[in-house]
Design a protein around this motif. Structure first.
Motif, short mmCIF file in Angstrom:
data_model
loop_
_atom_site.label_atom_id
_atom_site.label_comp_id
_atom_site.label_asym_id
_atom_site.label_seq_id
_atom_site.Cartn_x
_atom_site.Cartn_y
_atom_site.Cartn_z
N HIS A 234 0.83 -1.21 0.00
CA HIS A 234 0.00 0.00 0.00
C HIS A 234 0.87 1.26 0.00
O HIS A 234 1.97 1.25 0.54
CB HIS A 234 -0.92 0.01 1.22
CG HIS A 234 -2.03 -0.96 1.10
ND1 HIS A 234 -2.98 -1.10 2.08
CD2 HIS A 234 -2.38 -1.86 0.15
CE1 HIS A 234 -3.86 -2.02 1.73
NE2 HIS A 234 -3.50 -2.51 0.55
N ASN A 235 0.34 2.31 -0.59
CA ASN A 235 1.07 3.57 -0.66
C ASN A 235 1.18 4.18 0.74
O ASN A 235 0.18 4.46 1.39
CB ASN A 235 0.38 4.55 -1.60
CG ASN A 235 0.41 4.05 -3.03
OD1 ASN A 235 -0.57 3.49 -3.51
ND2 ASN A 235 1.52 4.22 -3.70
N ASP B 125 -11.45 5.54 -4.80
CA ASP B 125 -10.81 6.60 -4.01
C ASP B 125 -10.45 6.17 -2.58
O ASP B 125 -9.79 6.90 -1.87
CB ASP B 125 -11.68 7.86 -3.99
CG ASP B 125 -12.97 7.72 -3.20
OD1 ASP B 125 -13.33 6.59 -2.81
OD2 ASP B 125 -13.62 8.75 -2.97
N TYR C 37 -3.85 0.98 -2.46
CA TYR C 37 -2.95 1.26 -3.58
C TYR C 37 -3.53 2.52 -4.21
O TYR C 37 -4.42 2.46 -5.04
CB TYR C 37 -2.91 0.10 -4.57
CG TYR C 37 -2.38 -1.16 -3.95
CD1 TYR C 37 -1.01 -1.36 -3.81
CD2 TYR C 37 -3.24 -2.13 -3.47
CE1 TYR C 37 -0.52 -2.51 -3.21
CE2 TYR C 37 -2.76 -3.29 -2.87
CZ TYR C 37 -1.40 -3.46 -2.75
OH TYR C 37 -0.93 -4.60 -2.15
N SER C 38 -3.06 3.63 -3.76
CA SER C 38 -3.69 4.93 -3.96
C SER C 38 -4.15 5.20 -5.40
O SER C 38 -3.44 4.89 -6.37
CB SER C 38 -2.72 6.03 -3.55
OG SER C 38 -3.26 7.30 -3.79
N SER C 39 -5.32 5.83 -5.48
CA SER C 39 -5.82 6.25 -6.79
C SER C 39 -4.92 7.31 -7.41
O SER C 39 -5.00 7.59 -8.60
CB SER C 39 -7.25 6.77 -6.67
OG SER C 39 -7.33 7.84 -5.76
N LEU D 186 -0.17 7.84 0.60
CA LEU D 186 -1.30 7.96 -0.32
C LEU D 186 -0.89 8.35 -1.73
O LEU D 186 -1.67 8.87 -2.50
CB LEU D 186 -2.33 8.96 0.22
CG LEU D 186 -2.94 8.61 1.57
CD1 LEU D 186 -3.87 9.72 2.01
CD2 LEU D 186 -3.66 7.28 1.53
#
Length: 155
Positions: free
Chosen positions: A64-65, A93, A97-99, A68
């Motif tokens: 995951h980021n 959103d 795994y950030s948009s 973000l």
């Protein structure tokens, strides 16, 4: 198999979305030495669909980021050039795994003059399904995919 090498596209999600971005941005580069006749056929894709692509930004290269995706650069897997194909990017959103990965990809392509589309869906986490999120104005992403495919195949 009778496939038209000039009508190749890639569509996948999550880690496969990452591979889609790789294919769209680097399919004109030779990955290995030619070994037979089939290798003379172009593998360049004409367009791609990345659904919540993961591992796109440096701050989320392994998961995951962390931030973000804010102010993070791209991982080194992509090689944008004048032959980069157009893409449809769809992301939730609320995805870990950030948009922002899809936003940054879209911004990069737009700056290069590559016509692409970006849709971020409200209240969607990673691996969302085709239904709209309750209490939001979101729509099914499958309709956006069909519209994009029809537009690309009419070219």
């Amino acid at each position: 198999y009778g496939l038209n090498p000039y009508k190749i596209f890639i569509m996948c999600s999550s880690a496969g979305g990452h591979l889609t971005v790789m294919g769209v941005t680097s399919s004109v580069h030779q990955a290995y030495r030619r070994v037979d006749e089939i290798d003379k056929t172009s593998c360049a894709v004409q367009w791609g669909i990345g659904i919540y692509p993961a591992y796109v930004l440096l701050d989320g290269a392994d998961g995951h980021n962390a931030n973000l995706g804010v102010d993070a650069g791209f991982v080194e897997d992509f090689s944008f050039d004048v032959q980069t194909a157009p893409m449809l990017l769809i992301h939730g959103d609320k995805d870990g795994y950030s948009s922002m990965a899809s936003v940054r990809l879209w911004e990069k392509m737009r700056a290069m003059g590559i016509q692409s589309e970006l849709h971020t869906l409200a209240e969607r986490k990673h691996c969302f399904n085709g239904k709209a999120s309750e209490g939001t104005g979101s729509y099914t992403y499958m309709e956006r995919i069909l519209e994009f495919i029809l537009k690309q195949t009419k070219k």
